[in-house]
Design a protein around this motif. Sequence first.
Motif, mmCIF file in Angstrom:
data_model
loop_
_atom_site.group_PDB
_atom_site.id
_atom_site.type_symbol
_atom_site.label_atom_id
_atom_site.label_comp_id
_atom_site.label_asym_id
_atom_site.label_seq_id
_atom_site.Cartn_x
_atom_site.Cartn_y
_atom_site.Cartn_z
ATOM 1 N N GLY A 25 37.490 -0.576 -17.880
ATOM 2 C CA GLY A 25 37.514 -1.431 -19.048
ATOM 3 C C GLY A 25 38.317 -0.830 -20.171
ATOM 4 O O GLY A 25 39.068 0.122 -19.981
ATOM 5 N N LEU A 26 38.145 -1.400 -21.350
ATOM 6 C CA LEU A 26 38.848 -0.968 -22.557
ATOM 7 C C LEU A 26 37.879 -0.260 -23.488
ATOM 8 O O LEU A 26 36.829 -0.817 -23.835
ATOM 9 N N VAL A 27 38.225 0.963 -23.879
ATOM 10 C CA VAL A 27 37.398 1.730 -24.808
ATOM 11 C C VAL A 27 38.282 2.414 -25.834
ATOM 12 O O VAL A 27 39.474 2.620 -25.613
ATOM 13 N N GLN A 28 37.680 2.780 -26.961
ATOM 14 C CA GLN A 28 38.397 3.537 -27.978
ATOM 15 C C GLN A 28 38.396 5.021 -27.637
ATOM 16 O O GLN A 28 37.526 5.505 -26.919
ATOM 17 N N ALA A 29 39.387 5.727 -28.144
ATOM 18 C CA ALA A 29 39.442 7.172 -27.950
ATOM 19 C C ALA A 29 38.133 7.814 -28.397
ATOM 20 O O ALA A 29 37.580 7.463 -29.436
ATOM 21 N N GLY A 30 37.655 8.755 -27.583
ATOM 22 C CA GLY A 30 36.390 9.407 -27.858
ATOM 23 C C GLY A 30 35.209 8.752 -27.180
ATOM 24 O O GLY A 30 34.112 9.332 -27.148
ATOM 25 N N GLY A 31 35.412 7.580 -26.629
ATOM 26 C CA GLY A 31 34.350 6.857 -25.965
ATOM 27 C C GLY A 31 34.149 7.297 -24.529
ATOM 28 O O GLY A 31 34.803 8.221 -24.039
ATOM 29 N N SER A 32 33.243 6.607 -23.839
ATOM 30 C CA SER A 32 32.876 6.966 -22.474
ATOM 31 C C SER A 32 32.859 5.752 -21.563
ATOM 32 O O SER A 32 32.630 4.625 -22.002
ATOM 33 N N LEU A 33 33.093 6.008 -20.291
ATOM 34 C CA LEU A 33 32.954 5.015 -19.243
ATOM 35 C C LEU A 33 32.407 5.701 -18.004
ATOM 36 O O LEU A 33 32.641 6.892 -17.797
ATOM 37 N N ARG A 34 31.699 4.963 -17.179
ATOM 38 C CA ARG A 34 31.282 5.465 -15.884
ATOM 39 C C ARG A 34 31.810 4.551 -14.797
ATOM 40 O O ARG A 34 31.472 3.363 -14.749
ATOM 41 N N LEU A 35 32.638 5.099 -13.927
ATOM 42 C CA LEU A 35 33.163 4.365 -12.799
ATOM 43 C C LEU A 35 32.262 4.551 -11.589
ATOM 44 O O LEU A 35 31.691 5.619 -11.390
ATOM 45 N N SER A 36 32.153 3.514 -10.789
ATOM 46 C CA SER A 36 31.384 3.570 -9.560
ATOM 47 C C SER A 36 32.265 3.174 -8.391
ATOM 48 O O SER A 36 33.179 2.371 -8.539
ATOM 49 N N CYS A 37 31.982 3.735 -7.237
ATOM 50 C CA CYS A 37 32.684 3.389 -6.009
ATOM 51 C C CYS A 37 31.654 3.200 -4.910
ATOM 52 O O CYS A 37 31.012 4.171 -4.485
ATOM 53 N N ALA A 38 31.495 1.976 -4.476
ATOM 54 C CA ALA A 38 30.571 1.658 -3.400
ATOM 55 C C ALA A 38 31.320 1.686 -2.074
ATOM 56 O O ALA A 38 32.349 1.031 -1.924
ATOM 57 N N ALA A 39 30.803 2.436 -1.117
ATOM 58 C CA ALA A 39 31.476 2.644 0.159
ATOM 59 C C ALA A 39 30.711 2.010 1.305
ATOM 60 O O ALA A 39 29.478 2.079 1.359
ATOM 61 N N SER A 40 31.456 1.412 2.227
ATOM 62 C CA SER A 40 30.861 0.832 3.428
ATOM 63 C C SER A 40 30.955 1.774 4.620
ATOM 64 O O SER A 40 30.687 1.366 5.742
ATOM 65 N N LEU A 41 31.331 3.025 4.389
ATOM 66 C CA LEU A 41 31.460 4.011 5.452
ATOM 67 C C LEU A 41 30.164 4.117 6.254
ATOM 68 O O LEU A 41 29.078 4.193 5.678
ATOM 69 N N SER A 42 30.299 4.152 7.563
ATOM 70 C CA SER A 42 29.123 4.200 8.421
ATOM 71 C C SER A 42 28.373 5.522 8.320
ATOM 72 O O SER A 42 27.170 5.576 8.559
ATOM 73 N N SER A 43 29.096 6.594 7.968
ATOM 74 C CA SER A 43 28.486 7.909 7.785
ATOM 75 C C SER A 43 28.961 8.493 6.468
ATOM 76 O O SER A 43 29.681 9.495 6.436
ATOM 77 N N PHE A 44 28.548 7.870 5.378
ATOM 78 C CA PHE A 44 29.017 8.231 4.048
ATOM 79 C C PHE A 44 28.809 9.705 3.736
ATOM 80 O O PHE A 44 29.678 10.352 3.153
ATOM 81 N N SER A 45 27.667 10.241 4.118
ATOM 82 C CA SER A 45 27.347 11.618 3.773
ATOM 83 C C SER A 45 28.244 12.642 4.456
ATOM 84 O O SER A 45 28.254 13.809 4.056
ATOM 85 N N SER A 46 29.005 12.240 5.464
ATOM 86 C CA SER A 46 29.898 13.163 6.157
ATOM 87 C C SER A 46 31.281 13.238 5.508
ATOM 88 O O SER A 46 32.109 14.048 5.919
ATOM 89 N N TYR A 47 31.547 12.413 4.499
ATOM 90 C CA TYR A 47 32.853 12.340 3.865
ATOM 91 C C TYR A 47 32.890 13.047 2.519
ATOM 92 O O TYR A 47 31.949 12.958 1.732
ATOM 93 N N ALA A 48 34.002 13.712 2.279
ATOM 94 C CA ALA A 48 34.332 14.131 0.929
ATOM 95 C C ALA A 48 34.849 12.905 0.182
ATOM 96 O O ALA A 48 35.515 12.051 0.765
ATOM 97 N N MET A 49 34.538 12.827 -1.099
ATOM 98 C CA MET A 49 34.956 11.694 -1.920
ATOM 99 C C MET A 49 35.730 12.191 -3.127
ATOM 100 O O MET A 49 35.528 13.313 -3.592
ATOM 101 N N GLY A 50 36.593 11.334 -3.645
ATOM 102 C CA GLY A 50 37.374 11.755 -4.796
ATOM 103 C C GLY A 50 37.872 10.595 -5.624
ATOM 104 O O GLY A 50 37.744 9.422 -5.248
#
Length: 122
Positions: free
Chosen positions: A10-35
């Motif tokens: 989204g749009l934020v002013q300098a100094g502000g915060s955002l939290r991005l999320s990534c939902a994965a459909s990986l069958s074995s999510f815990s076996s993957y490195a994420m970035g």
Amino acid sequence: QVQLVESGGGLVQAGGSLRLSCAASLSSFSSYAMGWFRQAPGKEREFVAKINWSGSSTRYADSVKGRFAISRDNAKNTVYLQMNSLKPEDTAVYYCAADSTMATLQLNPDYWGQGTQVTVSS
């Protein structure tokens, strides 16, 4: 079939915060490195942060150290990027990525999300 879906940009002013999320459909999510990677207009895609399969190891680009934090919830198949003290130079499309190892993720991830726009105004 693998799908990574980012949200939270989204749009934020300098100094502000955002939290991005990534939902994965990986069958074995815990076996993957994420970035997370980002790409600003006119620039190459750059590495931002990564986390190993268990969440016990994280790495950050120098430009975001102390401001961003990557985390994961394997029970929810989700990885997060908490972004604080945002600067105009953080403006970019942010992409979630998954790979079999931490080392190879930074070079050539196996999977990519579609990206989410982050815009920081001055």
